[in-house]
Design a protein around this motif. Structure first.
Motif, PDB file in Angstrom:
ATOM      1  N   VAL A   3       0.824  -1.204   0.000  1.00  0.00           N
ATOM      2  CA  VAL A   3       0.000   0.000   0.000  1.00  0.00           C
ATOM      3  C   VAL A   3       0.860   1.256   0.000  1.00  0.00           C
ATOM      4  CG1 VAL A   3      -1.954  -1.103   1.111  1.00  0.00           C
ATOM      5  CG2 VAL A   3      -0.224   0.010   2.509  1.00  0.00           C
ATOM      6  N   HIS A   4       2.151   1.110   0.263  1.00  0.00           N
ATOM      7  CA  HIS A   4       3.042   2.262   0.283  1.00  0.00           C
ATOM      8  C   HIS A   4       3.310   2.813  -1.111  1.00  0.00           C
ATOM      9  CE1 HIS A   4       3.747   1.832   4.526  1.00  0.00           C
ATOM     10  NE2 HIS A   4       4.023   0.558   4.336  1.00  0.00           N
ATOM     11  N   TYR A   5       3.092   2.036  -2.144  1.00  0.00           N
ATOM     12  CA  TYR A   5       3.348   2.467  -3.521  1.00  0.00           C
ATOM     13  C   TYR A   5       2.065   2.361  -4.321  1.00  0.00           C
ATOM     14  CZ  TYR A   5       8.113   2.014  -1.932  1.00  0.00           C
ATOM     15  OH  TYR A   5       9.271   2.148  -1.223  1.00  0.00           O
ATOM     16  N   ALA A   6       1.033   3.067  -3.871  1.00  0.00           N
ATOM     17  CA  ALA A   6      -0.295   2.934  -4.457  1.00  0.00           C
ATOM     18  C   ALA A   6      -0.730   4.147  -5.265  1.00  0.00           C
ATOM     19  CB  ALA A   6      -1.311   2.667  -3.349  1.00  0.00           C
ATOM     20  N   GLN A   7       0.114   5.178  -5.357  1.00  0.00           N
ATOM     21  CA  GLN A   7      -0.309   6.384  -6.067  1.00  0.00           C
ATOM     22  C   GLN A   7       0.134   6.381  -7.527  1.00  0.00           C
ATOM     23  OE1 GLN A   7       1.443   7.497  -2.918  1.00  0.00           O
ATOM     24  NE2 GLN A   7      -0.172   8.529  -1.838  1.00  0.00           N
ATOM     25  N   THR A   8      -0.628   7.124  -8.323  1.00  0.00           N
ATOM     26  CA  THR A   8      -0.297   7.379  -9.721  1.00  0.00           C
ATOM     27  C   THR A   8      -0.065   8.869  -9.858  1.00  0.00           C
ATOM     28  OG1 THR A   8      -1.616   5.514 -10.502  1.00  0.00           O
ATOM     29  CG2 THR A   8      -1.164   7.255 -12.093  1.00  0.00           C
ATOM     30  N   VAL A   9       1.011   9.247 -10.542  1.00  0.00           N
ATOM     31  CA  VAL A   9       1.336  10.654 -10.747  1.00  0.00           C
ATOM     32  C   VAL A   9       1.544  10.909 -12.242  1.00  0.00           C
ATOM     33  CG1 VAL A   9       2.405  10.873  -8.465  1.00  0.00           C
ATOM     34  CG2 VAL A   9       3.825  10.320 -10.440  1.00  0.00           C
ATOM     35  N   VAL A  10       1.515  12.173 -12.600  1.00  0.00           N
ATOM     36  CA  VAL A  10       1.805  12.575 -13.979  1.00  0.00           C
ATOM     37  C   VAL A  10       3.012  13.501 -13.942  1.00  0.00           C
ATOM     38  CG1 VAL A  10       0.955  13.746 -16.040  1.00  0.00           C
ATOM     39  CG2 VAL A  10      -0.602  12.357 -14.661  1.00  0.00           C
ATOM     40  N   LEU A  11       4.047  13.148 -14.705  1.00  0.00           N
ATOM     41  CA  LEU A  11       5.253  13.959 -14.790  1.00  0.00           C
ATOM     42  C   LEU A  11       5.091  14.945 -15.944  1.00  0.00           C
ATOM     43  CD1 LEU A  11       7.889  11.075 -14.549  1.00  0.00           C
ATOM     44  CD2 LEU A  11       6.613  12.183 -12.709  1.00  0.00           C
ATOM     45  N   LEU A  12       5.437  16.201 -15.715  1.00  0.00           N
ATOM     46  CA  LEU A  12       5.328  17.238 -16.739  1.00  0.00           C
ATOM     47  C   LEU A  12       6.704  17.816 -17.039  1.00  0.00           C
ATOM     48  CD1 LEU A  12       2.305  19.198 -15.236  1.00  0.00           C
ATOM     49  CD2 LEU A  12       2.225  17.506 -17.055  1.00  0.00           C
ATOM     50  N   ARG A  13       7.051  17.872 -18.325  1.00  0.00           N
ATOM     51  CA  ARG A  13       8.299  18.504 -18.754  1.00  0.00           C
ATOM     52  C   ARG A  13       7.971  19.443 -19.897  1.00  0.00           C
ATOM     53  NH1 ARG A  13      13.044  14.779 -19.301  1.00  0.00           N
ATOM     54  NH2 ARG A  13      13.108  15.231 -17.079  1.00  0.00           N
ATOM     55  N   ALA A  14       8.274  20.720 -19.699  1.00  0.00           N
ATOM     56  CA  ALA A  14       7.955  21.734 -20.702  1.00  0.00           C
ATOM     57  C   ALA A  14       9.221  22.166 -21.435  1.00  0.00           C
ATOM     58  CB  ALA A  14       7.302  22.943 -20.032  1.00  0.00           C
ATOM     59  N   ARG A  79       7.664  19.401 -13.373  1.00  0.00           N
ATOM     60  CA  ARG A  79       6.534  19.441 -12.444  1.00  0.00           C
ATOM     61  C   ARG A  79       5.906  18.060 -12.340  1.00  0.00           C
ATOM     62  NH1 ARG A  79       3.567  25.120 -14.244  1.00  0.00           N
ATOM     63  NH2 ARG A  79       5.131  26.486 -13.330  1.00  0.00           N
ATOM     64  N   VAL A  80       5.141  17.867 -11.267  1.00  0.00           N
ATOM     65  CA  VAL A  80       4.454  16.598 -11.024  1.00  0.00           C
ATOM     66  C   VAL A  80       3.025  16.913 -10.585  1.00  0.00           C
ATOM     67  CG1 VAL A  80       4.395  14.514  -9.591  1.00  0.00           C
ATOM     68  CG2 VAL A  80       6.601  15.455 -10.328  1.00  0.00           C
ATOM     69  N   VAL A  81       2.065  16.206 -11.179  1.00  0.00           N
ATOM     70  CA  VAL A  81       0.684  16.288 -10.711  1.00  0.00           C
ATOM     71  C   VAL A  81       0.465  15.074  -9.821  1.00  0.00           C
ATOM     72  CG1 VAL A  81      -1.748  16.317 -11.349  1.00  0.00           C
ATOM     73  CG2 VAL A  81      -0.069  17.487 -12.799  1.00  0.00           C
ATOM     74  N   ALA A  82       0.201  15.327  -8.533  1.00  0.00           N
ATOM     75  CA  ALA A  82       0.020  14.245  -7.565  1.00  0.00           C
ATOM     76  C   ALA A  82      -0.992  14.684  -6.517  1.00  0.00           C
ATOM     77  CB  ALA A  82       1.349  13.907  -6.888  1.00  0.00           C
ATOM     78  N   LEU A  83      -1.849  13.769  -6.125  1.00  0.00           N
ATOM     79  CA  LEU A  83      -2.821  14.030  -5.067  1.00  0.00           C
ATOM     80  C   LEU A  83      -3.668  15.260  -5.370  1.00  0.00           C
ATOM     81  CD1 LEU A  83      -0.385  13.426  -2.074  1.00  0.00           C
ATOM     82  CD2 LEU A  83      -1.996  11.785  -3.067  1.00  0.00           C
ATOM     83  N   GLY A  84      -3.946  15.497  -6.648  1.00  0.00           N
ATOM     84  CA  GLY A  84      -4.754  16.642  -7.043  1.00  0.00           C
ATOM     85  C   GLY A  84      -4.025  17.972  -6.955  1.00  0.00           C
ATOM     86  N   ARG A  85      -2.709  17.948  -6.835  1.00  0.00           N
ATOM     87  CA  ARG A  85      -1.905  19.156  -6.685  1.00  0.00           C
ATOM     88  C   ARG A  85      -0.884  19.257  -7.821  1.00  0.00           C
ATOM     89  NH1 ARG A  85      -1.450  20.655  -0.935  1.00  0.00           N
ATOM     90  NH2 ARG A  85      -2.822  19.298   0.240  1.00  0.00           N
ATOM     91  N   HIS A 102      21.165   0.715  -9.095  1.00  0.00           N
ATOM     92  CA  HIS A 102      20.115   1.660  -8.725  1.00  0.00           C
ATOM     93  C   HIS A 102      19.152   0.976  -7.760  1.00  0.00           C
ATOM     94  CE1 HIS A 102      17.277   4.934  -9.039  1.00  0.00           C
ATOM     95  NE2 HIS A 102      16.316   4.039  -9.191  1.00  0.00           N
ATOM     96  N   HIS A 103      18.910   1.588  -6.617  1.00  0.00           N
ATOM     97  CA  HIS A 103      17.998   1.013  -5.632  1.00  0.00           C
ATOM     98  C   HIS A 103      16.611   1.634  -5.734  1.00  0.00           C
ATOM     99  CE1 HIS A 103      16.151   0.196  -1.683  1.00  0.00           C
ATOM    100  NE2 HIS A 103      16.793  -0.947  -1.804  1.00  0.00           N
ATOM    101  N   HIS A 104      16.526   2.982  -5.622  1.00  0.00           N
ATOM    102  CA  HIS A 104      15.256   3.677  -5.759  1.00  0.00           C
ATOM    103  C   HIS A 104      15.539   5.159  -6.006  1.00  0.00           C
ATOM    104  CE1 HIS A 104      16.050   4.734  -1.556  1.00  0.00           C
ATOM    105  NE2 HIS A 104      15.130   5.687  -1.679  1.00  0.00           N
ATOM    106  N   THR A 105      14.494   5.902  -6.324  1.00  0.00           N
ATOM    107  CA  THR A 105      14.618   7.332  -6.592  1.00  0.00           C
ATOM    108  C   THR A 105      13.733   8.104  -5.623  1.00  0.00           C
ATOM    109  OG1 THR A 105      15.049   6.906  -8.926  1.00  0.00           O
ATOM    110  CG2 THR A 105      14.310   9.124  -8.360  1.00  0.00           C
ATOM    111  N   GLU A 106      14.240   9.225  -5.117  1.00  0.00           N
ATOM    112  CA  GLU A 106      13.458  10.117  -4.267  1.00  0.00           C
ATOM    113  C   GLU A 106      13.531  11.523  -4.850  1.00  0.00           C
ATOM    114  OE1 GLU A 106      14.041  10.036  -0.048  1.00  0.00           O
ATOM    115  OE2 GLU A 106      14.591   7.908  -0.080  1.00  0.00           O
ATOM    116  N   VAL A 107      12.373  12.189  -4.871  1.00  0.00           N
ATOM    117  CA  VAL A 107      12.300  13.526  -5.429  1.00  0.00           C
ATOM    118  C   VAL A 107      11.569  14.425  -4.440  1.00  0.00           C
ATOM    119  CG1 VAL A 107      11.540  14.909  -7.392  1.00  0.00           C
ATOM    120  CG2 VAL A 107      12.093  12.494  -7.733  1.00  0.00           C
ATOM    121  N   ARG A 108      12.179  15.524  -4.071  1.00  0.00           N
ATOM    122  CA  ARG A 108      11.492  16.515  -3.236  1.00  0.00           C
ATOM    123  C   ARG A 108      10.638  17.393  -4.154  1.00  0.00           C
ATOM    124  NH1 ARG A 108      14.077  18.791   1.972  1.00  0.00           N
ATOM    125  NH2 ARG A 108      14.026  16.826   3.081  1.00  0.00           N
ATOM    126  N   LEU A 109       9.414  17.647  -3.704  1.00  0.00           N
ATOM    127  CA  LEU A 109       8.471  18.452  -4.474  1.00  0.00           C
ATOM    128  C   LEU A 109       7.968  19.568  -3.581  1.00  0.00           C
ATOM    129  CD1 LEU A 109       6.429  15.427  -5.835  1.00  0.00           C
ATOM    130  CD2 LEU A 109       8.192  16.679  -7.069  1.00  0.00           C
TER     131      LEU A 109
END
Length: 114
Positions: A3-14, A79-85, A102-109
């Protein structure tokens, strides 16, 4: 599936805008941004700040974390669209390695309101 990896996000690159002389500027063209959907990530709250100067401002911090072995194509300025933000990538993307792999990736938003 965790359940820790249950979200879907949209990555935006302009792309960057080009001025009337054909020079690339530092301004992004968000109307023509590419959108990439990424599933099974975790988006969690991170540190937030408030400022009550001339204009009240709240900067809400978030952290996107991928599953083990998964990377995402994100860079500062994206940019990232996540949790309606709509969230901005805040700083460099951290790609963690373990034993040379490579183990995992972390991104501060961050989201700035006000």
């Amino acid at each position: 599936m965790s359940v820790h990896y249950a979200q879907t996000v949209v990555l935006l690159r302009a792309p960057f805008l080009v001025d009337r002389y054909g020079n690339t500027t530092s301004v992004r063209d968000w109307a023509n941004a590419t959108r990439t959907t990424v599933r099974r990530v975790a988006v969690q709250p991170d540190a937030s700040t408030e400022d009550e100067g001339d204009r009240p401002v709240v900067v809400s911090g978030w952290r996107l974390i991928t599953r083990r072995g998964v990377d995402v194509d994100l860079a500062p300025g994206d940019r990232v669209v996540a949790l309606g933000r709509l969230l901005d990538v805040d700083g460099d993307v951290a790609r963690w390695t373990l034993s040379g792999r490579h183990h995992h990736t972390e991104v501060r938003l961050k989201e700035v309101s006000g």
